[in-house]
Design a protein around this motif. Structure first.
Motif, PDB file in Angstrom:
ATOM      1  N   GLY A  32      44.408  92.330  21.255  1.00  0.00           N
ATOM      2  CA  GLY A  32      43.813  92.944  22.296  1.00  0.00           C
ATOM      3  C   GLY A  32      43.995  92.450  23.720  1.00  0.00           C
ATOM      4  N   THR A  33      43.616  93.150  24.894  1.00  0.00           N
ATOM      5  CA  THR A  33      43.710  92.238  25.968  1.00  0.00           C
ATOM      6  C   THR A  33      42.050  92.826  26.786  1.00  0.00           C
ATOM      7  OG1 THR A  33      44.610  93.881  27.243  1.00  0.00           O
ATOM      8  CG2 THR A  33      45.995  92.307  26.393  1.00  0.00           C
ATOM      9  N   ILE A  34      41.443  91.881  27.561  1.00  0.00           N
ATOM     10  CA  ILE A  34      40.258  92.290  28.233  1.00  0.00           C
ATOM     11  C   ILE A  34      40.234  91.174  29.282  1.00  0.00           C
ATOM     12  CG2 ILE A  34      38.872  90.886  26.820  1.00  0.00           C
ATOM     13  CD1 ILE A  34      36.917  93.078  27.072  1.00  0.00           C
ATOM     14  N   SER A  35      39.803  91.769  30.510  1.00  0.00           N
ATOM     15  CA  SER A  35      39.397  90.871  31.711  1.00  0.00           C
ATOM     16  C   SER A  35      38.159  90.362  31.455  1.00  0.00           C
ATOM     17  CB  SER A  35      39.595  91.737  32.969  1.00  0.00           C
ATOM     18  OG  SER A  35      40.807  92.231  33.209  1.00  0.00           O
ATOM     19  N   ALA A  36      37.822  89.228  32.258  1.00  0.00           N
ATOM     20  CA  ALA A  36      36.665  88.286  32.380  1.00  0.00           C
ATOM     21  C   ALA A  36      35.721  89.169  33.120  1.00  0.00           C
ATOM     22  CB  ALA A  36      36.854  87.184  33.043  1.00  0.00           C
ATOM     23  N   GLY A  37      34.453  89.319  32.328  1.00  0.00           N
ATOM     24  CA  GLY A  37      33.165  90.029  33.152  1.00  0.00           C
ATOM     25  C   GLY A  37      33.054  91.417  32.861  1.00  0.00           C
ATOM     26  N   ILE A  38      34.132  92.042  32.332  1.00  0.00           N
ATOM     27  CA  ILE A  38      33.966  93.317  31.781  1.00  0.00           C
ATOM     28  C   ILE A  38      33.682  93.504  30.290  1.00  0.00           C
ATOM     29  CG2 ILE A  38      35.488  94.185  33.856  1.00  0.00           C
ATOM     30  CD1 ILE A  38      37.622  94.671  31.598  1.00  0.00           C
ATOM     31  N   ASN A  39      33.419  94.950  29.730  1.00  0.00           N
ATOM     32  CA  ASN A  39      33.287  95.082  28.442  1.00  0.00           C
ATOM     33  C   ASN A  39      34.000  96.248  27.780  1.00  0.00           C
ATOM     34  OD1 ASN A  39      32.124  97.168  29.648  1.00  0.00           O
ATOM     35  ND2 ASN A  39      30.394  97.438  28.373  1.00  0.00           N
ATOM     36  N   THR A  40      35.254  96.285  28.396  1.00  0.00           N
ATOM     37  CA  THR A  40      36.170  97.347  27.552  1.00  0.00           C
ATOM     38  C   THR A  40      37.389  96.574  27.141  1.00  0.00           C
ATOM     39  OG1 THR A  40      37.297  97.625  30.030  1.00  0.00           O
ATOM     40  CG2 THR A  40      35.530  99.449  28.827  1.00  0.00           C
ATOM     41  N   LEU A  41      37.471  96.732  26.038  1.00  0.00           N
ATOM     42  CA  LEU A  41      38.881  96.007  24.929  1.00  0.00           C
ATOM     43  C   LEU A  41      39.975  96.953  24.905  1.00  0.00           C
ATOM     44  CD1 LEU A  41      39.991  93.527  23.348  1.00  0.00           C
ATOM     45  CD2 LEU A  41      38.284  94.545  21.402  1.00  0.00           C
ATOM     46  N   THR A  42      40.928  96.423  25.332  1.00  0.00           N
ATOM     47  CA  THR A  42      42.265  97.454  24.976  1.00  0.00           C
ATOM     48  C   THR A  42      43.045  96.886  23.684  1.00  0.00           C
ATOM     49  OG1 THR A  42      42.622  97.767  27.445  1.00  0.00           O
ATOM     50  CG2 THR A  42      44.550  98.240  26.047  1.00  0.00           C
ATOM     51  N   GLY A  44      34.947  81.366  22.589  1.00  0.00           N
ATOM     52  CA  GLY A  44      34.765  81.383  23.643  1.00  0.00           C
ATOM     53  C   GLY A  44      34.962  82.801  24.526  1.00  0.00           C
ATOM     54  N   ILE A  45      35.510  83.818  23.901  1.00  0.00           N
ATOM     55  CA  ILE A  45      35.594  85.090  24.616  1.00  0.00           C
ATOM     56  C   ILE A  45      34.514  85.850  24.861  1.00  0.00           C
ATOM     57  CG2 ILE A  45      36.788  87.225  24.281  1.00  0.00           C
ATOM     58  CD1 ILE A  45      38.931  85.816  22.673  1.00  0.00           C
ATOM     59  N   PHE A  46      33.372  85.935  23.694  1.00  0.00           N
ATOM     60  CA  PHE A  46      32.276  86.432  23.857  1.00  0.00           C
ATOM     61  C   PHE A  46      31.180  85.225  24.114  1.00  0.00           C
ATOM     62  CE2 PHE A  46      33.851  89.560  20.587  1.00  0.00           C
ATOM     63  CZ  PHE A  46      34.595  90.246  21.809  1.00  0.00           C
ATOM     64  N   LEU A  62      32.429  97.391  24.692  1.00  0.00           N
ATOM     65  CA  LEU A  62      31.631  96.472  23.932  1.00  0.00           C
ATOM     66  C   LEU A  62      30.160  96.357  24.521  1.00  0.00           C
ATOM     67  CD1 LEU A  62      34.040  93.479  23.805  1.00  0.00           C
ATOM     68  CD2 LEU A  62      33.730  95.337  22.167  1.00  0.00           C
ATOM     69  N   GLN A  63      29.144  96.070  23.878  1.00  0.00           N
ATOM     70  CA  GLN A  63      27.886  95.984  24.062  1.00  0.00           C
ATOM     71  C   GLN A  63      27.490  94.888  25.231  1.00  0.00           C
ATOM     72  OE1 GLN A  63      24.242  96.040  20.997  1.00  0.00           O
ATOM     73  NE2 GLN A  63      24.181  93.801  21.823  1.00  0.00           N
ATOM     74  N   ASP A  64      28.320  93.864  25.457  1.00  0.00           N
ATOM     75  CA  ASP A  64      28.275  92.774  26.280  1.00  0.00           C
ATOM     76  C   ASP A  64      29.528  92.421  26.736  1.00  0.00           C
ATOM     77  OD1 ASP A  64      25.506  92.231  25.603  1.00  0.00           O
ATOM     78  OD2 ASP A  64      25.900  91.366  23.638  1.00  0.00           O
ATOM     79  N   PRO A  65      29.380  92.012  28.132  1.00  0.00           N
ATOM     80  CA  PRO A  65      30.783  91.766  28.815  1.00  0.00           C
ATOM     81  C   PRO A  65      31.143  90.427  28.212  1.00  0.00           C
ATOM     82  CG  PRO A  65      28.900  92.280  30.375  1.00  0.00           C
ATOM     83  CD  PRO A  65      28.398  92.327  28.996  1.00  0.00           C
ATOM     84  N   VAL A  66      32.658  90.042  28.385  1.00  0.00           N
ATOM     85  CA  VAL A  66      33.203  88.953  27.972  1.00  0.00           C
ATOM     86  C   VAL A  66      33.002  87.891  29.086  1.00  0.00           C
ATOM     87  CG1 VAL A  66      34.897  90.246  26.465  1.00  0.00           C
ATOM     88  CG2 VAL A  66      35.590  89.566  28.870  1.00  0.00           C
ATOM     89  N   VAL A  67      33.041  86.581  28.442  1.00  0.00           N
ATOM     90  CA  VAL A  67      33.045  85.516  29.401  1.00  0.00           C
ATOM     91  C   VAL A  67      34.305  84.986  29.714  1.00  0.00           C
ATOM     92  CG1 VAL A  67      30.776  85.125  28.979  1.00  0.00           C
ATOM     93  CG2 VAL A  67      32.494  83.946  27.589  1.00  0.00           C
ATOM     94  N   SER A  68      35.413  85.191  28.901  1.00  0.00           N
ATOM     95  CA  SER A  68      36.739  84.802  29.038  1.00  0.00           C
ATOM     96  C   SER A  68      37.824  85.700  28.709  1.00  0.00           C
ATOM     97  CB  SER A  68      36.932  83.581  28.177  1.00  0.00           C
ATOM     98  OG  SER A  68      38.092  82.787  28.170  1.00  0.00           O
TER      99      SER A  68
END
Length: 525
Positions: free
Chosen positions: A217-227, A249-251, A290-296
């Motif tokens: 998967g890929t995901i941008s920092a600060g958002i909660n949608t995982l591709t 460190g992602i979540f 996702l329930q919570d945005p990612v941090v990384s």
């Protein structure tokens, strides 16, 4: 008489429920007995797996020692450098027509971020072609490319003058440029790590294993949608499931929770090494909220050249009876292919089969329907004749920092550090020294490490004991597989009986609450 008939009817339904309950109890007893039969097999498989993995680790350690000795040539001996000047901006002065080249001191890496020429006035030249209005079509005279790494190599003598030496190093990749397979292999040499693949199927999983699916998967920092980078939309992922990434460190926490499942559009062609697709560029892929945005942020691949995968599992707190499976649940698919790992989170003793590999492919787990092999992939577009093939999983690569025989320097001659910038303007600037030569290396320790590595790899591939152990443990797994498929059948019986409970309860509720209760009991309205 009506009450007697009601009692008889209730008694009949109760008898069905009693039979179902007896079936559940008998199935649980059979599962307990069969599970005890597995204990000797489980212990033998774990012990052999542990021994094989220790040999793999020892062999990979020799590759890491070679990498470390190469790195010491830059860090300790100072006879090689892992730094170079990367061109980031090419600008033309409209007054004196001089071209200014801006570079950043960059460290050798398996991947590099893509950059575009940010100049507002890049140098251009005519291509010899014309547009529909008759105006000449222009192109960059430097050939700046986002699909290549622009390497500034220093002054180059041309026709009695000096020009800027820029080498365009073509690299593959979508979000990032990948060094592996490019001309930079000379300076950052890839090598394949060794590993053991683990094949697992639903019927072979432990009763307390709540795994559902996995995906890169890929995901941008600060958002909660995982591709997820797969055209397979039928992974079985639902809201409430637990998501666990392959690296920390992602979540903010170790895991996250699925709160939504949708789709998005992605070009999967750049990821052909991990996703088998055709020539069509765009596919619909799962988009997980996702329930919570990612941090990384997570890119594909990451800065280390490896991919990040995400495991999805049922929340064990929401499962009332983990022995039961639906009678329609698939016992053999999806088959998940992953890497055997050691340590506290080891998976020794799991799965239906193992296999030794040294192919350099990504270690990200893959899943597939093995019965679809050779059949057109139903997850791809109809006009794409792409056959289902076994997913390729490996043990990743290691990179040897061979380095350069010269180091980048600043104006004035002092050493440049990673992140430093420097500009070269016009002929006078191009003539300035960009690098300083380095002395010869003492490669005694390096050559010794290479010798140890070669011996270890030869022993691994040439020794009869290692493949014999792999064959042995797979033979034991085959015997255990027969027990596991029997347990799966009993679990299906439990699931079927629980469905009988539900149907009987529904019938009794209908009987008790119906205005036609007397009709159903006596035949008289």
């Amino acid at each position: 008489m009506a009450e007697l008939y009601t009692d008889q009817m209730s008694s009949g339904v109760s008898g069905i429920s009693t039979t179902a309950r007896n079936t559940v109890e008998q199935a649980k007893l059979k599962i307990t007995i069969s599970d005890n039969e597995k204990i000797p097999y489980d212990e033998a498989i774990k012990n052999v797996d542990r021994n094989l993995q220790s040999i793999i680790v020892e062999t990979n350690n020799t590759l890491e020692s070679v990498r470390d000795e190469y790195q010491k040539r830059s860090d300790v001996q100072n006879c090689r450098s892992d730094l170079f000047w990367r061109v980031t901006v090419v600008d033309e002065d409209t007054v004196d027509n001089e071209i200014t080249i801006t570079c950043v001191c960059t460290k050798l890496s398996p991947t590099y971020p893509k950059i575009e020429n940010s100049s507002s006035n890049p140098p251009m030249r005519e291509t010899g072609n014309f547009d529909s209005s008759g105006d000449p079509i222009l192109e960059s005279s430097i050939g700046f490319s986002t699909s290549a790494l622009m390497w500034y190599t220093g002054p180059v003598s041309v026709g009695g003058g000096v020009t800027a030496g820029i080498t365009s190093v073509a690299m593959s990749g979508d979000e990032t440029l990948r060094s592996d397979g490019s001309a930079f292999d000379t300076y950052l040499e890839p090598d394949n790590l060794h590993g053991l693949l683990l094949y697992n199927e639903p019927y072979a999983r432990d009763i307390g294993d709540f795994f559902v699916a996995t995906g890169i998967g890929t995901i941008s920092a600060g958002i909660n949608t995982l591709t997820l980078l797969t055209p397979n939309l039928n992974l079985g992922i639902t809201t409430g499931m637990i998501v666990s990434p392959s690296r920390l460190g992602i979540f903010a926490e170790a895991s996250n929770v699925v709160v939504g499942v949708g789709t998005t559009i992605v070009d999967l062609r750049p990821f052909n090494d991990v996703v088998s697709v055709g020539t069509t560029s765009i596919y619909t892929v799962p988009l997980i909220t996702l329930q919570d945005p990612v941090v990384s942020a997570v890119t594909a691949p990451g800065s280390d050249g490896n991919y990040t995968y995400f495991d999805f599992s049922k929340d064990p707190n929401l499962i009332s009876d983990n022995l039961a499976v639906e009678i329609t649940d698939q016992a053999y698919v999806p088959q998940v292919i992953s890497l055997i790992i050691g340590g506290s989170g080891n998976n020794f003793g799991k799965g239906v089969e193992i296999e030794y590999i040294n192919n350099g492919a990504s270690s990200s787990p893959k899943e597939w329907n093995k019965f679809m092999e050779g059949i057109p992939n139903p997850d791809l577009l109809p006009d794409e004749d792409v056959r289902v093939t076994k997913p390729v999983v490996g043990a990743d690569k290691i990179y040897y920092p061979i380095g350069f025989g010269q180091k980048p320097i600043l104006l004035g001659g002092s050493d440049a550090s990673e992140g430093d910038t420097r500009t070269f303007e016009g002929a006078a600037g191009y003539a300035q020294a960009a690098y300083a030569s380095l002395s010869a290396c003492n490669d005694t320790a390096l050559n010794a490490a290479i010798g140890v590595r070669n011996t270890a790899e030869s022993a691994l591939s040439g020794s009869n004991s290692f493949p014999e152990k792999v064959s042995l443990v797979n033979s034991i797994r085959s015997k255990r597989n027969n027990i596991n498929i029997t347990i799966w059948a009993y679990r299906g019986m439990i699931g079927n009986s629980e469905n009988e409970f539900t149907k009987n309860d529904n019938f009794m509720n209908d009987l008790d609450n119906s205005p036609y209760k007397n009709l159903m009991n006596t035949g008289i309205e």
